[in-house]
Design a protein around this motif. Structure first.
Motif, PDB file in Angstrom:
ATOM      1  N   LEU A 119       9.620 -13.395 -10.821  1.00  0.00           N
ATOM      2  CA  LEU A 119       9.428 -12.631 -11.014  1.00  0.00           C
ATOM      3  C   LEU A 119       9.474 -12.391  -9.447  1.00  0.00           C
ATOM      4  O   LEU A 119       9.806 -10.948  -8.667  1.00  0.00           O
ATOM      5  N   ALA A 120       9.126 -13.214  -8.437  1.00  0.00           N
ATOM      6  CA  ALA A 120       9.393 -13.271  -7.069  1.00  0.00           C
ATOM      7  C   ALA A 120      11.435 -12.508  -7.036  1.00  0.00           C
ATOM      8  O   ALA A 120      10.970 -12.153  -5.630  1.00  0.00           O
ATOM      9  N   ALA A 121      12.127 -13.973  -7.194  1.00  0.00           N
ATOM     10  CA  ALA A 121      13.472 -13.108  -7.197  1.00  0.00           C
ATOM     11  C   ALA A 121      13.265 -11.817  -6.961  1.00  0.00           C
ATOM     12  O   ALA A 121      14.079 -10.687  -7.140  1.00  0.00           O
ATOM     13  N   ALA A 122      12.807 -10.805  -8.321  1.00  0.00           N
ATOM     14  CA  ALA A 122      13.267  -9.754  -8.822  1.00  0.00           C
ATOM     15  C   ALA A 122      12.328  -9.037  -7.442  1.00  0.00           C
ATOM     16  O   ALA A 122      12.823  -7.913  -7.523  1.00  0.00           O
ATOM     17  N   LEU A 126      16.183 -10.111  -5.421  1.00  0.00           N
ATOM     18  CA  LEU A 126      17.994 -10.713  -5.544  1.00  0.00           C
ATOM     19  C   LEU A 126      18.357 -11.124  -7.520  1.00  0.00           C
ATOM     20  O   LEU A 126      19.480 -11.427  -7.434  1.00  0.00           O
ATOM     21  N   ILE A 127      17.865  -9.909  -8.152  1.00  0.00           N
ATOM     22  CA  ILE A 127      18.073  -9.800  -9.626  1.00  0.00           C
ATOM     23  C   ILE A 127      17.291  -8.836 -10.030  1.00  0.00           C
ATOM     24  O   ILE A 127      16.144  -8.398  -9.325  1.00  0.00           O
ATOM     25  N   SER A 128      17.228  -8.371 -10.813  1.00  0.00           N
ATOM     26  CA  SER A 128      16.711  -6.549 -11.543  1.00  0.00           C
ATOM     27  C   SER A 128      15.967  -7.414 -12.273  1.00  0.00           C
ATOM     28  O   SER A 128      15.272  -8.119 -12.607  1.00  0.00           O
ATOM     29  N   LEU A 129      14.900  -6.433 -12.742  1.00  0.00           N
ATOM     30  CA  LEU A 129      13.747  -6.422 -13.286  1.00  0.00           C
ATOM     31  C   LEU A 129      13.905  -6.760 -14.347  1.00  0.00           C
ATOM     32  O   LEU A 129      13.239  -7.532 -15.446  1.00  0.00           O
ATOM     33  N   SER A 130      15.484  -5.604 -15.065  1.00  0.00           N
ATOM     34  CA  SER A 130      15.488  -6.243 -16.325  1.00  0.00           C
ATOM     35  C   SER A 130      15.992  -7.472 -16.903  1.00  0.00           C
ATOM     36  O   SER A 130      15.908  -8.326 -17.360  1.00  0.00           O
ATOM     37  N   ARG A 131      17.028  -7.955 -16.151  1.00  0.00           N
ATOM     38  CA  ARG A 131      17.060  -9.637 -15.926  1.00  0.00           C
ATOM     39  C   ARG A 131      15.701 -10.542 -15.864  1.00  0.00           C
ATOM     40  O   ARG A 131      16.459 -11.143 -16.670  1.00  0.00           O
ATOM     41  N   ALA A 132      15.356 -10.271 -15.499  1.00  0.00           N
ATOM     42  CA  ALA A 132      14.220 -10.995 -14.615  1.00  0.00           C
ATOM     43  C   ALA A 132      12.910 -10.883 -15.858  1.00  0.00           C
ATOM     44  O   ALA A 132      12.502 -12.020 -16.740  1.00  0.00           O
ATOM     45  N   ALA A 133      13.435  -9.698 -16.851  1.00  0.00           N
ATOM     46  CA  ALA A 133      12.273  -9.558 -18.549  1.00  0.00           C
ATOM     47  C   ALA A 133      12.901 -10.542 -19.087  1.00  0.00           C
ATOM     48  O   ALA A 133      12.064 -11.373 -19.994  1.00  0.00           O
ATOM     49  N   ILE A 134      13.746 -10.639 -19.308  1.00  0.00           N
ATOM     50  CA  ILE A 134      14.979 -11.569 -20.016  1.00  0.00           C
ATOM     51  C   ILE A 134      14.878 -12.680 -19.844  1.00  0.00           C
ATOM     52  O   ILE A 134      14.719 -13.831 -20.943  1.00  0.00           O
ATOM     53  N   ILE A 136      11.785 -14.169 -18.339  1.00  0.00           N
ATOM     54  CA  ILE A 136      10.517 -14.327 -18.599  1.00  0.00           C
ATOM     55  C   ILE A 136      10.265 -14.576 -19.933  1.00  0.00           C
ATOM     56  O   ILE A 136       9.938 -15.624 -20.477  1.00  0.00           O
ATOM     57  N   LEU A 137      11.212 -13.825 -20.958  1.00  0.00           N
ATOM     58  CA  LEU A 137      11.197 -14.383 -22.279  1.00  0.00           C
ATOM     59  C   LEU A 137      11.728 -15.626 -22.581  1.00  0.00           C
ATOM     60  O   LEU A 137      11.147 -15.820 -23.883  1.00  0.00           O
ATOM     61  N   ALA A 138      12.695 -15.419 -21.889  1.00  0.00           N
ATOM     62  CA  ALA A 138      13.349 -17.056 -22.400  1.00  0.00           C
ATOM     63  C   ALA A 138      12.897 -18.042 -22.059  1.00  0.00           C
ATOM     64  O   ALA A 138      12.425 -19.321 -22.849  1.00  0.00           O
ATOM     65  N   GLN A 139      12.233 -18.016 -20.735  1.00  0.00           N
ATOM     66  CA  GLN A 139      11.346 -19.116 -20.462  1.00  0.00           C
ATOM     67  C   GLN A 139      10.246 -19.768 -21.080  1.00  0.00           C
ATOM     68  O   GLN A 139       9.720 -20.376 -21.431  1.00  0.00           O
ATOM     69  N   CYS A 140       9.402 -18.904 -21.771  1.00  0.00           N
ATOM     70  CA  CYS A 140       8.610 -18.265 -22.372  1.00  0.00           C
ATOM     71  C   CYS A 140       8.524 -19.336 -23.761  1.00  0.00           C
ATOM     72  O   CYS A 140       7.757 -19.742 -24.467  1.00  0.00           O
ATOM     73  N   ALA A 141       9.741 -18.441 -24.156  1.00  0.00           N
ATOM     74  CA  ALA A 141      10.246 -18.931 -25.922  1.00  0.00           C
ATOM     75  C   ALA A 141      10.217 -20.490 -25.935  1.00  0.00           C
ATOM     76  O   ALA A 141      10.130 -21.369 -26.042  1.00  0.00           O
ATOM     77  N   GLY A 142      11.404 -20.905 -24.150  1.00  0.00           N
ATOM     78  CA  GLY A 142      11.557 -22.308 -24.423  1.00  0.00           C
ATOM     79  C   GLY A 142      10.090 -23.240 -23.882  1.00  0.00           C
ATOM     80  O   GLY A 142      10.488 -24.935 -24.626  1.00  0.00           O
ATOM     81  N   ALA A 143       9.192 -22.394 -23.529  1.00  0.00           N
ATOM     82  CA  ALA A 143       8.403 -23.098 -23.593  1.00  0.00           C
ATOM     83  C   ALA A 143       7.750 -24.026 -24.256  1.00  0.00           C
ATOM     84  O   ALA A 143       6.788 -24.682 -24.526  1.00  0.00           O
ATOM     85  N   VAL A 144       7.764 -22.915 -25.448  1.00  0.00           N
ATOM     86  CA  VAL A 144       7.266 -23.556 -26.799  1.00  0.00           C
ATOM     87  C   VAL A 144       7.992 -24.198 -27.374  1.00  0.00           C
ATOM     88  O   VAL A 144       7.075 -24.976 -28.084  1.00  0.00           O
ATOM     89  N   LEU A 145       9.406 -23.959 -27.341  1.00  0.00           N
ATOM     90  CA  LEU A 145       9.871 -25.309 -28.220  1.00  0.00           C
ATOM     91  C   LEU A 145      10.440 -26.945 -27.579  1.00  0.00           C
ATOM     92  O   LEU A 145       9.524 -27.293 -28.454  1.00  0.00           O
ATOM     93  N   GLY A 146      10.167 -26.506 -26.238  1.00  0.00           N
ATOM     94  CA  GLY A 146       9.035 -27.835 -25.609  1.00  0.00           C
ATOM     95  C   GLY A 146       8.384 -28.295 -25.823  1.00  0.00           C
ATOM     96  O   GLY A 146       7.902 -30.157 -26.156  1.00  0.00           O
ATOM     97  N   ALA A 147       7.006 -28.026 -25.964  1.00  0.00           N
ATOM     98  CA  ALA A 147       5.506 -28.104 -26.709  1.00  0.00           C
ATOM     99  C   ALA A 147       5.395 -28.523 -27.726  1.00  0.00           C
ATOM    100  O   ALA A 147       5.218 -29.624 -27.561  1.00  0.00           O
ATOM    101  N   LEU A 148       6.604 -27.886 -29.101  1.00  0.00           N
ATOM    102  CA  LEU A 148       6.955 -28.464 -30.434  1.00  0.00           C
ATOM    103  C   LEU A 148       7.565 -29.167 -30.392  1.00  0.00           C
ATOM    104  O   LEU A 148       7.240 -30.278 -31.444  1.00  0.00           O
TER     105      LEU A 148
END
Length: 322
Positions: A119-122, A126-134, A136-148
């Motif tokens: 978010l700070a980079a967006a 440094l990056i676009s808001l569109s890339r930031a959204a992608i 953040i979605l990947a980070q949240c999905a990765g966090a769930v996989l790590g917890a699983l």
């Protein structure tokens, strides 16, 4: 009498009014198309359909999954080992693992593994808001996989005792007259999130965003500094409160979200704090970059700056209608 209009500000020629209106509408339509095209470029909308961006986000997904698995394992093992200084050991190990993961993911996606860094980079551009959204979605999905993954390898007793190493404000503990709630007040936790996240951005992420410092220091030094700063802030936030049940400043909403989705229960109590606090700190950090003298922040080529988005949304040079 036929109404006439002037053609050009300095012209002595005149045309019928209906012709002028037609030309004016074409001119304004062209401006609107230009504004829309410029806004689309600043927002980076084309990146939503870019295979390369989605492939880069895979680095964020895997990096965050490993991060959550490793960090939560460190938290559990540090307290379960019953050593004299579990908070110090935990902070040192966290610093090491963060530096390693940032070095591993940087060539692929830029090395964020944290929605706040993204978010700070967006905001800075440094990056676009569109890339930031992608991302953040990947980070949240990765966090769930790590917890699983962590849930799959620990026994139920450890999972229940340490809540998968997730972010907690309070826990329910046995008391003399029955179960009691111990931990930190919501307002205190929110302030800790804001302060710690801002310090994190100001003292370490700033170096990575400033191209001049990034070139001078090099990736290894910068990512080592980021790891050390996070480790110190974790140690400070867990030590200064001395509140059992409080897991310390999260400074990474995705890392808090993963265990909460997988484990549930009291991990949802005050969960919004781990999003709101870092979010407020991120906005404060962006405002700081706008206030300081521009020569101290060499980022002129950051076209995705949030201020540029606002300018594209609300252009000041409107066409004067007569």
């Amino acid at each position: 009498m036929k109404k006439m209009c002037m053609v050009g500000a300095k012209s002595n020629l005149s045309r019928p009014l209906h012709q002028c209106k037609s030309e004016q509408e074409k001119f304004e339509g062209g401006n609107r198309r230009n504004d829309t095209s410029k806004l689309s470029e600043i927002l980076g909308l084309e990146e939503l359909f870019s295979l390369n961006v989605w492939r880069a986000s895979l680095g964020e997904l895997i990096g965050t999954a490993i991060f959550v698995f490793a960090i939560d394992t460190i938290v559990i093992s540090s307290y379960d080992a019953e050593i004299k200084a579990p908070k110090l050991l935990m902070s040192i190990l966290i610093a090491i693992i963060i530096a390693i993961l940032l070095l591993a993911t940087n060539p692929v996606s830029g090395g964020h593994i944290n929605p706040i860094i993204t978010l700070a980079a967006a905001l800075i551009g440094l990056i676009s808001l569109s890339r930031a959204a992608i991302y953040i979605l990947a980070q949240c999905a990765g966090a769930v996989l790590g917890a699983l993954a962590l849930k799959a390898v620990v026994n139920s007793t450890i999972e229940k005792t340490f809540s998968l190493g997730g972010c907690t404000l309070t826990v329910i503990a046995p008391g003399p007259n029955g179960p009691i709630v111990i931990g930190l007040e919501t307002s205190q936790a929110l302030w800790l999130e804001i302060i710690c996240t801002f310090v994190f951005l100001f003292t370490s992420i700033w170096m990575a965003f400033d191209l001049r410092q990034a070139r001078n220091l090099g990736r290894v030094k910068i990512f080592s500094i980021i790891g050390i700063v996070v480790g110190l802030l974790v140690f400070v936030s867990t030590s200064v409160t001395a509140a059992k049940g409080y897991a310390g400043a999260g400074m990474n909403p995705a890392r808090c979200l993963g265990p909460a989705l997988v484990r549930g229960g009291h991990l949802w109590n005050g969960h919004w704090v781990f999003w709101a606090g870092p979010g407020i700190a991120c906005v404060a950090f962006y405002l700081y970059t706008k206030v300081i003298p521009p020569q101290h922040f060499h980022a002129h080529e950051y076209k995705h700056d949030f201020l540029n988005i606002l300018k594209a949304l609300f252009p000041s040079d409107r066409v004067n209608r007569k």
